[in-house]
Motif scaffolding. Structure first.
Motif, PDB file in Angstrom:
ATOM      1  N   VAL A  29       0.835  -1.208   0.000  1.00  0.00           N
ATOM      2  CA  VAL A  29       0.000   0.000   0.000  1.00  0.00           C
ATOM      3  C   VAL A  29       0.869   1.258   0.000  1.00  0.00           C
ATOM      4  O   VAL A  29       0.698   2.145  -0.837  1.00  0.00           O
ATOM      5  CB  VAL A  29      -0.951  -0.002   1.219  1.00  0.00           C
ATOM      6  N   GLN A  30       1.823   1.328   0.928  1.00  0.00           N
ATOM      7  CA  GLN A  30       2.620   2.551   1.080  1.00  0.00           C
ATOM      8  C   GLN A  30       3.548   2.813  -0.106  1.00  0.00           C
ATOM      9  O   GLN A  30       3.813   3.961  -0.432  1.00  0.00           O
ATOM     10  CB  GLN A  30       3.394   2.514   2.389  1.00  0.00           C
ATOM     11  N   LEU A  31       4.037   1.743  -0.720  1.00  0.00           N
ATOM     12  CA  LEU A  31       4.928   1.920  -1.870  1.00  0.00           C
ATOM     13  C   LEU A  31       4.156   1.975  -3.182  1.00  0.00           C
ATOM     14  O   LEU A  31       4.738   2.170  -4.234  1.00  0.00           O
ATOM     15  CB  LEU A  31       5.952   0.780  -1.930  1.00  0.00           C
ATOM     16  N   GLN A  32       2.835   1.768  -3.087  1.00  0.00           N
ATOM     17  CA  GLN A  32       1.957   1.743  -4.263  1.00  0.00           C
ATOM     18  C   GLN A  32       2.468   0.741  -5.299  1.00  0.00           C
ATOM     19  O   GLN A  32       2.587   1.049  -6.493  1.00  0.00           O
ATOM     20  CB  GLN A  32       1.817   3.144  -4.857  1.00  0.00           C
ATOM     21  N   LEU A  33       2.757  -0.460  -4.807  1.00  0.00           N
ATOM     22  CA  LEU A  33       3.270  -1.508  -5.686  1.00  0.00           C
ATOM     23  C   LEU A  33       2.134  -2.146  -6.467  1.00  0.00           C
ATOM     24  O   LEU A  33       1.034  -2.317  -5.945  1.00  0.00           O
ATOM     25  CB  LEU A  33       3.980  -2.593  -4.866  1.00  0.00           C
ATOM     26  N   PRO A  34       2.403  -2.529  -7.705  1.00  0.00           N
ATOM     27  CA  PRO A  34       1.390  -3.261  -8.470  1.00  0.00           C
ATOM     28  C   PRO A  34       1.188  -4.646  -7.853  1.00  0.00           C
ATOM     29  O   PRO A  34       2.071  -5.159  -7.153  1.00  0.00           O
ATOM     30  CB  PRO A  34       1.997  -3.357  -9.874  1.00  0.00           C
ATOM     31  N   ASP A  46       7.497  -9.188  -3.887  1.00  0.00           N
ATOM     32  CA  ASP A  46       8.679  -8.367  -3.625  1.00  0.00           C
ATOM     33  C   ASP A  46       8.571  -7.748  -2.232  1.00  0.00           C
ATOM     34  O   ASP A  46       9.549  -7.700  -1.480  1.00  0.00           O
ATOM     35  CB  ASP A  46       8.829  -7.268  -4.680  1.00  0.00           C
ATOM     36  N   ALA A  47       7.370  -7.303  -1.878  1.00  0.00           N
ATOM     37  CA  ALA A  47       7.128  -6.749  -0.542  1.00  0.00           C
ATOM     38  C   ALA A  47       7.316  -7.828   0.516  1.00  0.00           C
ATOM     39  O   ALA A  47       7.810  -7.551   1.619  1.00  0.00           O
ATOM     40  CB  ALA A  47       5.734  -6.136  -0.465  1.00  0.00           C
ATOM     41  N   VAL A  48       6.935  -9.056   0.205  1.00  0.00           N
ATOM     42  CA  VAL A  48       7.115 -10.164   1.158  1.00  0.00           C
ATOM     43  C   VAL A  48       8.604 -10.406   1.402  1.00  0.00           C
ATOM     44  O   VAL A  48       9.031 -10.614   2.549  1.00  0.00           O
ATOM     45  CB  VAL A  48       6.404 -11.446   0.682  1.00  0.00           C
ATOM     46  N   HIS A  49       9.406 -10.378   0.357  1.00  0.00           N
ATOM     47  CA  HIS A  49      10.859 -10.555   0.538  1.00  0.00           C
ATOM     48  C   HIS A  49      11.413  -9.483   1.474  1.00  0.00           C
ATOM     49  O   HIS A  49      12.174  -9.784   2.396  1.00  0.00           O
ATOM     50  CB  HIS A  49      11.595 -10.486  -0.802  1.00  0.00           C
ATOM     51  N   ILE A  50      11.030  -8.244   1.241  1.00  0.00           N
ATOM     52  CA  ILE A  50      11.498  -7.145   2.101  1.00  0.00           C
ATOM     53  C   ILE A  50      11.040  -7.387   3.530  1.00  0.00           C
ATOM     54  O   ILE A  50      11.825  -7.307   4.480  1.00  0.00           O
ATOM     55  CB  ILE A  50      10.987  -5.783   1.581  1.00  0.00           C
ATOM     56  N   ALA A  51       9.752  -7.698   3.706  1.00  0.00           N
ATOM     57  CA  ALA A  51       9.191  -7.879   5.041  1.00  0.00           C
ATOM     58  C   ALA A  51       9.859  -9.037   5.786  1.00  0.00           C
ATOM     59  O   ALA A  51      10.130  -8.933   6.986  1.00  0.00           O
ATOM     60  CB  ALA A  51       7.679  -8.103   4.944  1.00  0.00           C
ATOM     61  N   LEU A  52      10.130 -10.124   5.099  1.00  0.00           N
ATOM     62  CA  LEU A  52      10.806 -11.257   5.744  1.00  0.00           C
ATOM     63  C   LEU A  52      12.189 -10.848   6.249  1.00  0.00           C
ATOM     64  O   LEU A  52      12.562 -11.170   7.382  1.00  0.00           O
ATOM     65  CB  LEU A  52      10.924 -12.426   4.768  1.00  0.00           C
ATOM     66  N   ASN A 110      15.806  -0.411  -5.001  1.00  0.00           N
ATOM     67  CA  ASN A 110      15.468   0.752  -5.814  1.00  0.00           C
ATOM     68  C   ASN A 110      15.677   2.005  -4.967  1.00  0.00           C
ATOM     69  O   ASN A 110      14.984   2.197  -3.966  1.00  0.00           O
ATOM     70  CB  ASN A 110      14.012   0.633  -6.270  1.00  0.00           C
ATOM     71  N   ALA A 111      16.607   2.824  -5.356  1.00  0.00           N
ATOM     72  CA  ALA A 111      16.939   4.014  -4.570  1.00  0.00           C
ATOM     73  C   ALA A 111      15.737   4.938  -4.392  1.00  0.00           C
ATOM     74  O   ALA A 111      15.593   5.581  -3.351  1.00  0.00           O
ATOM     75  CB  ALA A 111      18.091   4.770  -5.228  1.00  0.00           C
ATOM     76  N   ALA A 112      14.868   4.997  -5.392  1.00  0.00           N
ATOM     77  CA  ALA A 112      13.696   5.864  -5.287  1.00  0.00           C
ATOM     78  C   ALA A 112      12.695   5.365  -4.238  1.00  0.00           C
ATOM     79  O   ALA A 112      11.923   6.150  -3.696  1.00  0.00           O
ATOM     80  CB  ALA A 112      13.004   5.980  -6.653  1.00  0.00           C
ATOM     81  N   ILE A 168      10.511   2.653   1.984  1.00  0.00           N
ATOM     82  CA  ILE A 168      10.642   1.366   2.659  1.00  0.00           C
ATOM     83  C   ILE A 168      11.090   1.588   4.098  1.00  0.00           C
ATOM     84  O   ILE A 168      10.508   1.042   5.042  1.00  0.00           O
ATOM     85  CB  ILE A 168      11.636   0.446   1.911  1.00  0.00           C
ATOM     86  N   GLU A 169      12.116   2.398   4.273  1.00  0.00           N
ATOM     87  CA  GLU A 169      12.641   2.667   5.610  1.00  0.00           C
ATOM     88  C   GLU A 169      11.600   3.334   6.502  1.00  0.00           C
ATOM     89  O   GLU A 169      11.425   2.944   7.657  1.00  0.00           O
ATOM     90  CB  GLU A 169      13.903   3.521   5.523  1.00  0.00           C
ATOM     91  N   THR A 170      10.886   4.312   5.973  1.00  0.00           N
ATOM     92  CA  THR A 170       9.855   5.004   6.747  1.00  0.00           C
ATOM     93  C   THR A 170       8.748   4.050   7.177  1.00  0.00           C
ATOM     94  O   THR A 170       8.333   4.039   8.342  1.00  0.00           O
ATOM     95  CB  THR A 170       9.264   6.177   5.929  1.00  0.00           C
ATOM     96  N   ALA A 171       8.277   3.230   6.242  1.00  0.00           N
ATOM     97  CA  ALA A 171       7.200   2.283   6.544  1.00  0.00           C
ATOM     98  C   ALA A 171       7.632   1.274   7.604  1.00  0.00           C
ATOM     99  O   ALA A 171       6.863   0.949   8.514  1.00  0.00           O
ATOM    100  CB  ALA A 171       6.761   1.561   5.268  1.00  0.00           C
ATOM    101  N   CYS A 172       8.849   0.779   7.503  1.00  0.00           N
ATOM    102  CA  CYS A 172       9.336  -0.227   8.449  1.00  0.00           C
ATOM    103  C   CYS A 172       9.619   0.378   9.817  1.00  0.00           C
ATOM    104  O   CYS A 172       9.271  -0.204  10.851  1.00  0.00           O
ATOM    105  CB  CYS A 172      10.576  -0.912   7.893  1.00  0.00           C
ATOM    106  N   ARG A 173      10.226   1.533   9.838  1.00  0.00           N
ATOM    107  CA  ARG A 173      10.521   2.193  11.121  1.00  0.00           C
ATOM    108  C   ARG A 173       9.244   2.581  11.852  1.00  0.00           C
ATOM    109  O   ARG A 173       9.193   2.547  13.081  1.00  0.00           O
ATOM    110  CB  ARG A 173      11.420   3.397  10.897  1.00  0.00           C
ATOM    111  N   ALA A 174       8.209   2.930  11.111  1.00  0.00           N
ATOM    112  CA  ALA A 174       6.921   3.263  11.739  1.00  0.00           C
ATOM    113  C   ALA A 174       6.349   2.067  12.495  1.00  0.00           C
ATOM    114  O   ALA A 174       5.575   2.234  13.442  1.00  0.00           O
ATOM    115  CB  ALA A 174       5.929   3.742  10.685  1.00  0.00           C
ATOM    116  N   LYS A 175       6.739   0.871  12.095  1.00  0.00           N
ATOM    117  CA  LYS A 175       6.292  -0.363  12.764  1.00  0.00           C
ATOM    118  C   LYS A 175       7.330  -0.857  13.784  1.00  0.00           C
ATOM    119  O   LYS A 175       7.186  -1.938  14.336  1.00  0.00           O
ATOM    120  CB  LYS A 175       6.038  -1.474  11.732  1.00  0.00           C
ATOM    121  N   GLY A 176       8.393  -0.071  13.976  1.00  0.00           N
ATOM    122  CA  GLY A 176       9.399  -0.423  14.975  1.00  0.00           C
ATOM    123  C   GLY A 176      10.516  -1.322  14.490  1.00  0.00           C
ATOM    124  O   GLY A 176      11.241  -1.909  15.295  1.00  0.00           O
TER     125      GLY A 176
END
Length: 160
Positions: A94-99, A105-111, A130-132, A137-145
């Motif tokens: 949702v936050q990255l507006q991924l297709p 790809d989000a699951v790999h990051i989350a794991l 992806n630098a953009a 990614i960092e903001t979304a993850c840090r918001a969850k601790g």
């Protein structure tokens, strides 16, 4: 004195580049070469992990190619897809507006994030390394601790 090795999550593209026949595409061939070099010279400096998602993705396609990919992965420990990882992945989509096609790809990051990996190694530069997207990614993850691992390609981890 016991020093712990950095923990590294291998995303599916790494097994693919390690086990594929050499590509005729120059960029892909270069990525394959760099991946082989990293695998031969640096992988022992890390504690490597994959997930069932990596195994599933690696199992698809041509049976001979799948067998070569699975051979690369066979002795690597699996990270569990927990409720926390699933929830984080859904939030990242949702936050990255991924297709929809990039949900894994989000699951790999989350794991990698939820299991406290130091690195996430990938050649997926569209939705993962992806630098953009990095700050989102960092903001979304840090918001969850959570702390975010270094998300990079083998090229970036080749030399120390």
């Amino acid at each position: 004195m016991c020093t712990m090795k950095p923990r590294l999550y291998l995303e599916t593209t790494i097994a693919s580049y390690l086990s594929a026949w050499p590509s005729r595409d120059l960029v892909t061939a270069a990525h394959q070469q760099v991946t082989q070099e990293w695998w031969q010279t640096r992988r022992r400096e890390f504690e490597l992990f994959v997930s069932q998602i990596v195994v599933q993705e690696s199992s698809g396609g041509d049976p001979d190619a799948a067998a070569r990919r699975l051979e690369v992965l066979k002795d690597l420990p699996l990270l569990e897809l927990t409720e926390d990882a699933t929830a984080l992945a859904q939030g990242l989509v949702v936050q990255l507006q991924l297709p929809d096609k990039a949900a894994l790809d989000a699951v790999h990051i989350a794991l990698a994030v939820v299991h406290g990996m130091d690195y996430l190694l990938t050649w997926n530069c569209t939705h993962i390394a992806n630098a953009a997207l990095r700050s989102k990614i960092e903001t979304a993850c840090r918001a969850k601790g959570y702390q975010v691992p270094v998300i990079c390609t083998p090229e970036e981890l080749l030399e120390e």
